[in-house]
Design an enzyme around this catalytic site. Sequence first.
Site, mmCIF file in Angstrom:
data_model
loop_
_atom_site.group_PDB
_atom_site.id
_atom_site.type_symbol
_atom_site.label_atom_id
_atom_site.label_comp_id
_atom_site.label_asym_id
_atom_site.label_seq_id
_atom_site.Cartn_x
_atom_site.Cartn_y
_atom_site.Cartn_z
ATOM 1 N N GLU A 1 0.260 3.558 1.836
ATOM 2 C CA GLU A 1 0.386 3.935 3.253
ATOM 3 C C GLU A 1 1.767 3.582 3.794
ATOM 4 O O GLU A 1 2.178 4.087 4.833
ATOM 5 C CB GLU A 1 -0.684 3.224 4.089
ATOM 6 N N TYR B 1 -1.622 0.371 10.607
ATOM 7 C CA TYR B 1 -1.891 -0.283 9.315
ATOM 8 C C TYR B 1 -0.673 -0.177 8.397
ATOM 9 O O TYR B 1 -0.229 -1.167 7.808
ATOM 10 C CB TYR B 1 -3.120 0.364 8.648
ATOM 11 N N SER C 1 0.825 -1.211 0.000
ATOM 12 C CA SER C 1 0.000 0.000 0.000
ATOM 13 C C SER C 1 0.854 1.253 0.000
ATOM 14 O O SER C 1 1.945 1.282 0.572
ATOM 15 C CB SER C 1 -0.875 -0.023 1.258
HETATM 16 P P1 NDP Z 1 -11.696 -4.534 1.729
HETATM 17 O O1 NDP Z 1 -11.714 -3.960 3.101
HETATM 18 O O2 NDP Z 1 -12.805 -4.208 0.785
HETATM 19 O O3 NDP Z 1 -11.622 -6.124 1.829
HETATM 20 C C1 NDP Z 1 -10.822 -6.755 2.800
HETATM 21 C C2 NDP Z 1 -10.979 -8.255 2.683
HETATM 22 O O4 NDP Z 1 -10.154 -8.855 3.700
HETATM 23 C C3 NDP Z 1 -12.401 -8.759 2.898
HETATM 24 O O5 NDP Z 1 -12.641 -9.823 2.019
HETATM 25 C C4 NDP Z 1 -12.366 -9.266 4.331
HETATM 26 O O6 NDP Z 1 -13.262 -10.325 4.571
HETATM 27 C C5 NDP Z 1 -10.947 -9.792 4.412
HETATM 28 N N1 NDP Z 1 -10.487 -9.884 5.799
HETATM 29 C C6 NDP Z 1 -10.329 -8.864 6.676
HETATM 30 N N2 NDP Z 1 -9.918 -9.338 7.855
HETATM 31 C C7 NDP Z 1 -9.828 -10.682 7.719
HETATM 32 C C8 NDP Z 1 -9.468 -11.742 8.581
HETATM 33 N N3 NDP Z 1 -9.114 -11.512 9.845
HETATM 34 N N4 NDP Z 1 -9.481 -13.006 8.104
HETATM 35 C C9 NDP Z 1 -9.845 -13.243 6.831
HETATM 36 N N5 NDP Z 1 -10.200 -12.293 5.957
HETATM 37 C C10 NDP Z 1 -10.191 -11.034 6.409
HETATM 38 O O7 NDP Z 1 -10.285 -4.139 1.104
HETATM 39 P P2 NDP Z 1 -9.898 -3.814 -0.429
HETATM 40 O O8 NDP Z 1 -10.508 -4.796 -1.313
HETATM 41 O O9 NDP Z 1 -10.089 -2.369 -0.674
HETATM 42 O O10 NDP Z 1 -8.313 -4.026 -0.369
HETATM 43 C C11 NDP Z 1 -7.713 -5.290 -0.654
HETATM 44 C C12 NDP Z 1 -6.284 -5.301 -0.133
HETATM 45 O O11 NDP Z 1 -5.541 -4.255 -0.751
HETATM 46 C C13 NDP Z 1 -6.150 -5.066 1.366
HETATM 47 O O12 NDP Z 1 -5.036 -5.820 1.815
HETATM 48 C C14 NDP Z 1 -5.830 -3.580 1.484
HETATM 49 O O13 NDP Z 1 -5.111 -3.319 2.666
HETATM 50 C C15 NDP Z 1 -4.980 -3.393 0.238
HETATM 51 N N6 NDP Z 1 -4.995 -2.051 -0.348
HETATM 52 C C16 NDP Z 1 -6.164 -1.454 -0.720
HETATM 53 C C17 NDP Z 1 -6.165 -0.226 -1.344
HETATM 54 C C18 NDP Z 1 -7.426 0.471 -1.759
HETATM 55 O O14 NDP Z 1 -7.357 1.680 -2.042
HETATM 56 N N7 NDP Z 1 -8.551 -0.221 -1.845
HETATM 57 C C19 NDP Z 1 -4.881 0.461 -1.635
HETATM 58 C C20 NDP Z 1 -3.710 -0.255 -1.224
HETATM 59 C C21 NDP Z 1 -3.785 -1.475 -0.602
HETATM 60 P P3 NDP Z 1 -14.692 -10.150 5.317
HETATM 61 O O15 NDP Z 1 -15.689 -9.952 4.218
HETATM 62 O O16 NDP Z 1 -14.850 -11.444 6.020
HETATM 63 O O17 NDP Z 1 -14.577 -8.971 6.239
HETATM 64 P P1 GDR Z 2 -6.873 5.824 3.440
HETATM 65 O O1 GDR Z 2 -8.404 5.973 2.996
HETATM 66 O O2 GDR Z 2 -6.679 6.073 4.878
HETATM 67 O O3 GDR Z 2 -6.085 6.649 2.475
HETATM 68 O O4 GDR Z 2 -6.616 4.270 3.194
HETATM 69 P P2 GDR Z 2 -9.645 6.740 3.629
HETATM 70 O O5 GDR Z 2 -10.621 6.871 2.528
HETATM 71 O O6 GDR Z 2 -10.123 6.114 4.896
HETATM 72 O O7 GDR Z 2 -9.016 8.187 4.003
HETATM 73 C C1 GDR Z 2 -8.467 9.034 3.021
HETATM 74 C C2 GDR Z 2 -8.216 10.419 3.623
HETATM 75 O O8 GDR Z 2 -9.463 11.055 3.864
HETATM 76 C C3 GDR Z 2 -9.400 11.702 5.132
HETATM 77 N N1 GDR Z 2 -10.767 11.872 5.657
HETATM 78 C C4 GDR Z 2 -11.619 10.902 6.012
HETATM 79 N N2 GDR Z 2 -11.472 9.556 5.944
HETATM 80 C C5 GDR Z 2 -12.525 8.791 6.341
HETATM 81 N N3 GDR Z 2 -12.422 7.473 6.259
HETATM 82 N N4 GDR Z 2 -13.694 9.354 6.817
HETATM 83 C C6 GDR Z 2 -13.863 10.708 6.897
HETATM 84 O O9 GDR Z 2 -14.911 11.188 7.326
HETATM 85 C C7 GDR Z 2 -12.773 11.507 6.464
HETATM 86 N N5 GDR Z 2 -12.599 12.859 6.349
HETATM 87 C C8 GDR Z 2 -11.387 13.059 5.879
HETATM 88 C C9 GDR Z 2 -8.534 10.768 5.977
HETATM 89 O O10 GDR Z 2 -8.041 11.462 7.124
HETATM 90 C C10 GDR Z 2 -7.465 10.408 4.954
HETATM 91 O O11 GDR Z 2 -6.484 11.386 4.930
HETATM 92 C C11 GDR Z 2 -7.078 3.610 2.019
HETATM 93 C C12 GDR Z 2 -7.382 2.150 2.396
HETATM 94 O O12 GDR Z 2 -7.996 1.525 1.292
HETATM 95 C C13 GDR Z 2 -6.097 1.403 2.726
HETATM 96 O O13 GDR Z 2 -6.405 0.012 2.879
HETATM 97 C C14 GDR Z 2 -5.122 1.582 1.562
HETATM 98 O O14 GDR Z 2 -3.915 0.907 1.846
HETATM 99 C C15 GDR Z 2 -4.864 3.060 1.318
HETATM 100 O O15 GDR Z 2 -6.106 3.679 1.001
HETATM 101 C C16 GDR Z 2 -3.915 3.278 0.146
#
Ligand code: NDP
Ligand code: GDR
Length: 331
Positions: free
Chosen positions: A132, A154, A130
């Site tokens: 992050e 995270y 990520s």
């Molecule tokens: P989601 O939160 O939509 O999905 C997370 C998945 O992980 C779900 O299927 C959830 O299953 C599963 N999961 C969470 N905790 C557990 C656990 N303890 N055991 C088994 N399964 C678990 O995430 P995204 O699809 O957005 O992201 C996918 C991956 O990419 C993650 O690793 C995230 O950190 C990473 N990522 C995402 C980004 C983004 O912008 N979306 C950017 C960079 C990285 P359940 O349905 O059971 O909760």
């Molecule tokens: P992020 O996504 O932390 O970048 O992680 P999120 O959408 O939660 O926050 C993005 C930015 O928005 C600001 N923010 C708020 N965020 C949330 N959730 N709710 C609010 O009301 C709000 N207002 C402002 C946050 O402070 C932050 O700066 C996502 C996840 O998908 C991770 O799993 C992934 O790794 C990174 O993106 C890349």
Amino acid sequence: MRKKALITGITGQDGSYLAELLVSLQYDVHGMVRRVAAEDQRQRLSRIADHVQGGSVTLHQGSLESYPSICRVVQDIRPDEVYHLAAQSFVAASFEDEFSTMNTNINGVHFVLDACRRYAPEARVYFAGSSEMFGKAERVPQDEETPLHPRSPYGISKVAGFHLARYYRERNDPPLFVSTGILFNHESQRRGMEFVTRKITHGAARIAHGKADRLELGNPDARRDWGYAPDYVRAMWLMLQQERPDDFVVATGETRTVREFAEAAFESAGLNPGKHIVWNNPADLRPAEVDLLVGNPAKAYRVLDWRPAYGFRQMVNIMVRSDWYLVAKEK
Ligand code: NDP
Ligand code: GDR
């Protein structure tokens, strides 16, 4: 022979899009899911329900917290490709429960990698890193060489996963094909409601339908590089089709503030953001913020020949329209 793919985190945003992509590429697709005592299992599996019912995706019970359960799933399937996406993915929650986040996210990668090394050593493995990991980024834009400075539990867990992936790639008994995708934020109509983009598009849709009047948000000034999730899962697949494992930044190269996202979404819904949004709501502020993320996807362009198909405005419009219909259907 059809290739077999195992996806952890198949019920999430990325897992569901990746499953669709792999089904369309004629893979035999398997997903690992944990049991949750939810009242409505259809709701929990809603993103992949059609594929499971249609038989193109097979689900296996397994828990990220249990090494033997992951070993059993890998042994049963013996996949050609493994996409390890499952994680506690909500940064804000990682401040509230550091220990579970570390446990799930670090042990989870470790268990998956070791299970593959023992029971599917020929498998190609993708690890979901990520942006992050860059955190308080020392360089702008960020690329594969940018030093890592995570700012949340995270982010720290993803850095640990990144190093574990590299270690399993480099150790020689045998070395695993494992690539890390350093993906910047990617969004869609399937994004979880707690993430800021979906909170905004769904909030705007509720206001447009007269079901709410205001939307409370946190920090308006944080900058993110937002892409469209279906584009990003294609990059994951491309990483596992290369000759050698490697690490890749996947991003659009454009950055916008949270305020700019909100303005675009409210405009798309025909609303005036100034009338409805309350910024700096204490409950939505973080103890440590990541101020500026913007990626340089040059290596992914060059080596993977990857390009995003969707632009920012297009994505915002799709999300707003989808939430507008969703709210219209709500009782
Ligand atoms: P989601 O939160 O939509 O999905 C997370 C998945 O992980 C779900 O299927 C959830 O299953 C599963 N999961 C969470 N905790 C557990 C656990 N303890 N055991 C088994 N399964 C678990 O995430 P995204 O699809 O957005 O992201 C996918 C991956 O990419 C993650 O690793 C995230 O950190 C990473 N990522 C995402 C980004 C983004 O912008 N979306 C950017 C960079 C990285 P359940 O349905 O059971 O909760
Ligand atoms: P992020 O996504 O932390 O970048 O992680 P999120 O959408 O939660 O926050 C993005 C930015 O928005 C600001 N923010 C708020 N965020 C949330 N959730 N709710 C609010 O009301 C709000 N207002 C402002 C946050 O402070 C932050 O700066 C996502 C996840 O998908 C991770 O799993 C992934 O790794 C990174 O993106 C890349």
